[in-house]
Design an enzyme around this catalytic site. Sequence first.
Site, PDB file in Angstrom:
ATOM      1  CB  SER A   1      -0.906  -0.009   1.235  1.00  0.00           C
ATOM      2  OG  SER A   1      -1.723   1.149   1.217  1.00  0.00           O
ATOM      3  CG  HIS A  39      -3.407  -1.284  -2.514  1.00  0.00           C
ATOM      4  ND1 HIS A  39      -4.440  -2.027  -3.040  1.00  0.00           N
ATOM      5  CD2 HIS A  39      -3.966  -0.444  -1.614  1.00  0.00           C
ATOM      6  CE1 HIS A  39      -5.577  -1.665  -2.461  1.00  0.00           C
ATOM      7  NE2 HIS A  39      -5.319  -0.711  -1.595  1.00  0.00           N
ATOM      8  CG  ASP A  70      -5.212   2.824  -0.546  1.00  0.00           C
ATOM      9  OD1 ASP A  70      -4.261   2.503   0.190  1.00  0.00           O
ATOM     10  OD2 ASP A  70      -6.091   2.015  -0.908  1.00  0.00           O
ATOM     11  CG  HIS A  81      -8.813   0.499  -2.744  1.00  0.00           C
ATOM     12  ND1 HIS A  81      -8.528   0.378  -1.406  1.00  0.00           N
ATOM     13  CD2 HIS A  81     -10.157   0.389  -2.860  1.00  0.00           C
ATOM     14  CE1 HIS A  81      -9.662   0.208  -0.733  1.00  0.00           C
ATOM     15  NE2 HIS A  81     -10.657   0.201  -1.607  1.00  0.00           N
ATOM     16  CG  PHE A 109      -7.899   7.050   8.378  1.00  0.00           C
ATOM     17  CD1 PHE A 109      -9.291   7.056   8.459  1.00  0.00           C
ATOM     18  CD2 PHE A 109      -7.223   8.248   8.222  1.00  0.00           C
ATOM     19  CE1 PHE A 109     -10.005   8.243   8.400  1.00  0.00           C
ATOM     20  CE2 PHE A 109      -7.928   9.455   8.170  1.00  0.00           C
ATOM     21  CZ  PHE A 109      -9.320   9.448   8.255  1.00  0.00           C
ATOM     22  N   GLY A 125      -3.133   1.775   9.364  1.00  0.00           N
ATOM     23  CA  GLY A 125      -2.863   1.612  10.794  1.00  0.00           C
ATOM     24  C   GLY A 125      -4.044   1.228  11.652  1.00  0.00           C
ATOM     25  CG  ASP A 130      -6.751  -2.575   1.306  1.00  0.00           C
ATOM     26  OD1 ASP A 130      -7.288  -1.710   0.577  1.00  0.00           O
ATOM     27  OD2 ASP A 130      -5.754  -2.342   2.023  1.00  0.00           O
ATOM     28  N   GLY A 131      -6.145  -4.071   4.641  1.00  0.00           N
ATOM     29  CA  GLY A 131      -6.420  -3.476   5.964  1.00  0.00           C
ATOM     30  C   GLY A 131      -5.888  -4.369   7.074  1.00  0.00           C
ATOM     31  N   GLY A 185       0.606  -3.058   4.381  1.00  0.00           N
ATOM     32  CA  GLY A 185       0.707  -1.653   4.801  1.00  0.00           C
ATOM     33  C   GLY A 185       1.588  -1.516   6.019  1.00  0.00           C
TER      34      GLY A 185
HETATM   35  C1  DX5 Z   1      -7.290   1.876   3.849  1.00  0.00           C
HETATM   36  C2  DX5 Z   1      -6.507   1.518   2.590  1.00  0.00           C
HETATM   37  C3  DX5 Z   1      -5.452   0.467   2.863  1.00  0.00           C
HETATM   38  C4  DX5 Z   1      -4.460   0.896   3.951  1.00  0.00           C
HETATM   39  C5  DX5 Z   1      -3.739  -0.313   4.476  1.00  0.00           C
HETATM   40  O1  DX5 Z   1      -8.474   2.526   3.478  1.00  0.00           O
HETATM   41  O2  DX5 Z   1      -7.374   1.004   1.604  1.00  0.00           O
HETATM   42  O3  DX5 Z   1      -4.768   0.151   1.653  1.00  0.00           O
HETATM   43  O4  DX5 Z   1      -3.522   1.805   3.436  1.00  0.00           O
HETATM   44  O5  DX5 Z   1      -2.955   0.096   5.566  1.00  0.00           O
HETATM   45  P1  DX5 Z   1      -2.766  -0.916   6.812  1.00  0.00           P
HETATM   46  O6  DX5 Z   1      -2.165  -2.176   6.220  1.00  0.00           O
HETATM   47  O7  DX5 Z   1      -1.819  -0.188   7.731  1.00  0.00           O
HETATM   48  O8  DX5 Z   1      -4.115  -1.149   7.373  1.00  0.00           O
HETATM   49 ZN    ZN Z   2      -6.591   0.154  -0.198  1.00  0.00          ZN
END
Ligand code: DX5
Ligand code: ZN
Length: 221
Positions: free
Chosen positions: A8, A33, A35, A66, A143, A145, A176-177, A198
């Site tokens: 990400s 990825h 966002d 995404h 977000f 984290g 994702d997440g 991420g």
């Molecule tokens: C959140 C995004 C994710 C996010 C993942 O809305 O779609 O791609 O950046 O970050 P982590 O892995 O830290 O949850």
């Molecule tokens: Zn994402």
Amino acid sequence: MKNKLSPSIMCADFFELKDTLHLFKKAEIEYLHIDIMDGCFVPNYTLGTDFVKFLKGNTDIPLDIHFMIENPENKIGWFDFGENDYVSVHVETTKHLQKLLLQIRERGAKPMVAINPATPICTVENVLENIDAVLVMTVNPGFAGQKLVPSTLKKITDLRNFLDNSGFGNIEIEVDGNVSFENAKIMKEAGANIFVGGTSSIFNKEHSITDNIELLRKMIL
Ligand code: DX5
Ligand code: ZN
């Protein structure tokens, strides 16, 4: 089905981005990825049209864009994407999902439909012909984290079974997440095969990105 990594990029250190892209290439990372947020569908802004154009001009690693934006049918034309790129749109953001997925396919990209934690699997039932993957959000989008929404793990398994039993075993599942090292193992066992890394894995600051990639690959073997 091959297990793939999609770091990400919103979690990357932009001061190091050039070296990070070289490192991803060397590590044979399958997707980047990206966002895209509009401050309406989700309460945040992240990356935009110029950033996607920059990436397309500076790496040949396929993108995994995404879109977390309202009415994406009116906006995806602003973005550079094409063959080998995945493009995901949220089922919650459009009244014209099937037409939108055709639009993505017509541009040579691979359509993916994304569903939030509370959105049922049945919402993708009538577009299976039009997609190459389903993105199961394992956090509420907006977000990095955040912590995993536990109910999404069973949802991955239910989706895998639904796709296989409907004759669409070729459709991939991306998660994702909070795809941490530990969660990735569970998600893989649940049926996911594309992992968005991420802050809790690939960009985990306790170790190098190279070490993080190696560990994440091990966890999803
Ligand atoms: C959140 C995004 C994710 C996010 C993942 O809305 O779609 O791609 O950046 O970050 P982590 O892995 O830290 O949850
Ligand atoms: Zn994402």
